[in-house]
Design a protein around this motif. Sequence first.
Motif, PDB file in Angstrom:
ATOM      1  N   ALA A  55       0.816  -1.215   0.000  1.00 22.30           N
ATOM      2  CA  ALA A  55       0.000   0.000   0.000  1.00 22.30           C
ATOM      3  C   ALA A  55       0.851   1.266   0.000  1.00 22.30           C
ATOM      4  CB  ALA A  55      -0.943  -0.001   1.197  1.00 22.30           C
ATOM      5  N   GLU A  56       2.040   1.201   0.556  1.00 20.73           N
ATOM      6  CA  GLU A  56       2.914   2.377   0.630  1.00 20.73           C
ATOM      7  C   GLU A  56       3.853   2.486  -0.567  1.00 20.73           C
ATOM      8  OE1 GLU A  56       2.594   4.715   3.043  1.00 20.73           O
ATOM      9  OE2 GLU A  56       0.869   3.522   3.672  1.00 20.73           O
ATOM     10  N   ALA A  57       3.890   1.473  -1.410  1.00 20.23           N
ATOM     11  CA  ALA A  57       4.806   1.476  -2.555  1.00 20.23           C
ATOM     12  C   ALA A  57       4.342   2.455  -3.625  1.00 20.23           C
ATOM     13  CB  ALA A  57       4.917   0.071  -3.146  1.00 20.23           C
ATOM     14  N   VAL A  58       5.314   3.011  -4.333  1.00 15.66           N
ATOM     15  CA  VAL A  58       5.039   3.875  -5.478  1.00 15.66           C
ATOM     16  C   VAL A  58       5.187   3.020  -6.728  1.00 15.66           C
ATOM     17  CG1 VAL A  58       5.843   5.864  -6.806  1.00 15.66           C
ATOM     18  CG2 VAL A  58       5.831   5.944  -4.310  1.00 15.66           C
ATOM     19  N   PHE A  59       4.145   2.995  -7.556  1.00 15.56           N
ATOM     20  CA  PHE A  59       4.153   2.214  -8.788  1.00 15.56           C
ATOM     21  C   PHE A  59       4.366   3.136  -9.980  1.00 15.56           C
ATOM     22  CE2 PHE A  59       2.352  -0.733  -5.878  1.00 15.56           C
ATOM     23  CZ  PHE A  59       2.653  -1.989  -6.370  1.00 15.56           C
ATOM     24  N   GLU A  69      -5.331   6.954 -23.631  1.00 19.26           N
ATOM     25  CA  GLU A  69      -5.943   5.680 -23.242  1.00 19.26           C
ATOM     26  C   GLU A  69      -5.000   4.870 -22.357  1.00 19.26           C
ATOM     27  OE1 GLU A  69      -8.433   2.229 -23.041  1.00 19.26           O
ATOM     28  OE2 GLU A  69      -8.813   4.345 -23.381  1.00 19.26           O
ATOM     29  N   HIS A  70      -3.718   4.834 -22.700  1.00 13.41           N
ATOM     30  CA  HIS A  70      -2.735   4.084 -21.914  1.00 13.41           C
ATOM     31  C   HIS A  70      -2.529   4.728 -20.549  1.00 13.41           C
ATOM     32  CE1 HIS A  70      -1.460   3.162 -26.180  1.00 13.41           C
ATOM     33  NE2 HIS A  70      -2.007   2.052 -25.710  1.00 13.41           N
ATOM     34  N   ARG A  71      -2.487   6.034 -20.521  1.00  8.05           N
ATOM     35  CA  ARG A  71      -2.326   6.749 -19.253  1.00  8.05           C
ATOM     36  C   ARG A  71      -3.541   6.512 -18.339  1.00  8.05           C
ATOM     37  NH1 ARG A  71       1.941  10.256 -19.348  1.00  8.05           N
ATOM     38  NH2 ARG A  71       2.851  10.614 -21.397  1.00  8.05           N
ATOM     39  N   ARG A  72      -4.722   6.518 -18.932  1.00  6.85           N
ATOM     40  CA  ARG A  72      -5.944   6.266 -18.173  1.00  6.85           C
ATOM     41  C   ARG A  72      -5.921   4.851 -17.601  1.00  6.85           C
ATOM     42  NH1 ARG A  72     -10.122   3.442 -18.796  1.00  6.85           N
ATOM     43  NH2 ARG A  72      -9.793   2.970 -20.984  1.00  6.85           N
ATOM     44  N   ARG A  73      -5.547   3.883 -18.437  1.00  2.00           N
ATOM     45  CA  ARG A  73      -5.507   2.490 -17.981  1.00  2.00           C
ATOM     46  C   ARG A  73      -4.471   2.289 -16.885  1.00  2.00           C
ATOM     47  NH1 ARG A  73      -5.089  -1.788 -22.517  1.00  2.00           N
ATOM     48  NH2 ARG A  73      -5.501  -3.132 -20.721  1.00  2.00           N
ATOM     49  N   SER A  74      -3.327   2.951 -16.995  1.00  2.00           N
ATOM     50  CA  SER A  74      -2.316   2.781 -15.957  1.00  2.00           C
ATOM     51  C   SER A  74      -2.798   3.378 -14.631  1.00  2.00           C
ATOM     52  CB  SER A  74      -0.966   3.364 -16.378  1.00  2.00           C
ATOM     53  OG  SER A  74      -0.994   4.755 -16.477  1.00  2.00           O
ATOM     54  N   LYS A  75      -3.488   4.504 -14.699  1.00  3.41           N
ATOM     55  CA  LYS A  75      -4.042   5.103 -13.479  1.00  3.41           C
ATOM     56  C   LYS A  75      -5.093   4.178 -12.862  1.00  3.41           C
ATOM     57  CE  LYS A  75      -6.095   9.310 -11.694  1.00  3.41           C
ATOM     58  NZ  LYS A  75      -6.516  10.674 -11.961  1.00  3.41           N
ATOM     59  N   GLU A  76      -5.972   3.617 -13.690  1.00  4.06           N
ATOM     60  CA  GLU A  76      -7.002   2.694 -13.204  1.00  4.06           C
ATOM     61  C   GLU A  76      -6.390   1.439 -12.577  1.00  4.06           C
ATOM     62  OE1 GLU A  76      -9.485   1.952 -16.585  1.00  4.06           O
ATOM     63  OE2 GLU A  76     -10.536   3.867 -16.394  1.00  4.06           O
ATOM     64  N   ALA A  77      -5.248   1.008 -13.103  1.00  2.00           N
ATOM     65  CA  ALA A  77      -4.579  -0.187 -12.576  1.00  2.00           C
ATOM     66  C   ALA A  77      -3.886   0.087 -11.243  1.00  2.00           C
ATOM     67  CB  ALA A  77      -3.569  -0.714 -13.597  1.00  2.00           C
ATOM     68  N   GLY A  78      -3.675   1.360 -10.929  1.00  2.00           N
ATOM     69  CA  GLY A  78      -3.048   1.692  -9.658  1.00  2.00           C
ATOM     70  C   GLY A  78      -1.672   2.328  -9.750  1.00  2.00           C
ATOM     71  N   PHE A  79      -1.215   2.598 -10.965  1.00  2.00           N
ATOM     72  CA  PHE A  79       0.080   3.260 -11.106  1.00  2.00           C
ATOM     73  C   PHE A  79      -0.021   4.699 -10.617  1.00  2.00           C
ATOM     74  CE2 PHE A  79       0.739  -0.141 -14.216  1.00  2.00           C
ATOM     75  CZ  PHE A  79       2.042  -0.523 -13.925  1.00  2.00           C
ATOM     76  N   HIS A  80       1.026   5.167  -9.969  1.00  2.00           N
ATOM     77  CA  HIS A  80       1.098   6.548  -9.503  1.00  2.00           C
ATOM     78  C   HIS A  80       1.721   7.464 -10.554  1.00  2.00           C
ATOM     79  CE1 HIS A  80       1.132   4.039  -5.800  1.00  2.00           C
ATOM     80  NE2 HIS A  80       0.182   4.899  -5.489  1.00  2.00           N
ATOM     81  N   HIS A  81       2.574   6.880 -11.402  1.00  2.00           N
ATOM     82  CA  HIS A  81       3.276   7.641 -12.442  1.00  2.00           C
ATOM     83  C   HIS A  81       3.275   6.840 -13.734  1.00  2.00           C
ATOM     84  CE1 HIS A  81       4.861  10.416  -9.399  1.00  2.00           C
ATOM     85  NE2 HIS A  81       5.025   9.335  -8.654  1.00  2.00           N
ATOM     86  N   HIS A  82       3.297   7.551 -14.866  1.00  2.00           N
ATOM     87  CA  HIS A  82       3.319   6.923 -16.185  1.00  2.00           C
ATOM     88  C   HIS A  82       4.427   7.613 -16.979  1.00  2.00           C
ATOM     89  CE1 HIS A  82       1.137   4.875 -19.578  1.00  2.00           C
ATOM     90  NE2 HIS A  82       1.928   5.693 -20.244  1.00  2.00           N
ATOM     91  N   LEU A  83       5.547   6.915 -17.169  1.00  2.00           N
ATOM     92  CA  LEU A  83       6.684   7.459 -17.897  1.00  2.00           C
ATOM     93  C   LEU A  83       6.802   6.767 -19.248  1.00  2.00           C
ATOM     94  CD1 LEU A  83       9.329   7.588 -15.013  1.00  2.00           C
ATOM     95  CD2 LEU A  83       7.777   9.405 -15.783  1.00  2.00           C
ATOM     96  N   VAL A  84       6.957   7.570 -20.293  1.00  2.00           N
ATOM     97  CA  VAL A  84       7.046   7.034 -21.651  1.00  2.00           C
ATOM     98  C   VAL A  84       8.519   6.915 -22.050  1.00  2.00           C
ATOM     99  CG1 VAL A  84       6.395   7.407 -24.066  1.00  2.00           C
ATOM    100  CG2 VAL A  84       4.799   8.009 -22.240  1.00  2.00           C
ATOM    101  N   LYS A  85       8.859   5.766 -22.630  1.00  2.00           N
ATOM    102  CA  LYS A  85      10.222   5.518 -23.101  1.00  2.00           C
ATOM    103  C   LYS A  85      10.509   6.375 -24.321  1.00  2.00           C
ATOM    104  CE  LYS A  85       9.898   0.634 -21.906  1.00  2.00           C
ATOM    105  NZ  LYS A  85       9.930  -0.719 -22.475  1.00  2.00           N
ATOM    106  N   PRO A  86      11.714   6.820 -24.478  1.00  2.00           N
ATOM    107  CA  PRO A  86      12.815   6.699 -23.514  1.00  2.00           C
ATOM    108  C   PRO A  86      12.571   7.619 -22.327  1.00  2.00           C
ATOM    109  CG  PRO A  86      13.521   8.033 -25.366  1.00  2.00           C
ATOM    110  CD  PRO A  86      12.127   7.562 -25.674  1.00  2.00           C
ATOM    111  N   VAL A  87      12.735   7.045 -21.155  1.00  2.00           N
ATOM    112  CA  VAL A  87      12.485   7.780 -19.917  1.00  2.00           C
ATOM    113  C   VAL A  87      13.665   8.700 -19.630  1.00  2.00           C
ATOM    114  CG1 VAL A  87      12.181   7.543 -17.424  1.00  2.00           C
ATOM    115  CG2 VAL A  87      11.017   5.974 -18.982  1.00  2.00           C
TER     116      VAL A  87
END
Length: 104
Positions: A55-59, A69-87
């Motif tokens: 629960a305390e981890a940053v995803f 759409e990908h950013r929305r899905r990552s947020k729904e999955a529980g990710f806190h950040h969405h970085l696009v390659k190359p990061v």
Amino acid sequence: MLEMEGHQVFLKFNGPDAIEMARQINPEVVLLDIGLPDMNGYEICRIMQEQLNLAEAVFIAQTGWGQEEHRRRSKEAGFHHHLVKPVAASDLYEIVNSRKNPHI
């Protein structure tokens, strides 16, 4: 890169191994690719958050997919950040260094 910054890094190449490793080490930061062959990063993130005590981890999603759409899905999955390659290293460092002594 992260090890050179003084962080302890653990690496796995598939979903089941990553989940098992997270169960054992209880990471503070989880950096996941979305497009994996056996399980996608969305599934792995959900499982780690629902079944493990993270629960305390940053995803962080690290992916080549950057559309809304990908950013929305990552947020729904529980990710806190969405970085696009190359990061950009500075973006990753900023997130990781905001945690105290993270295990990645």
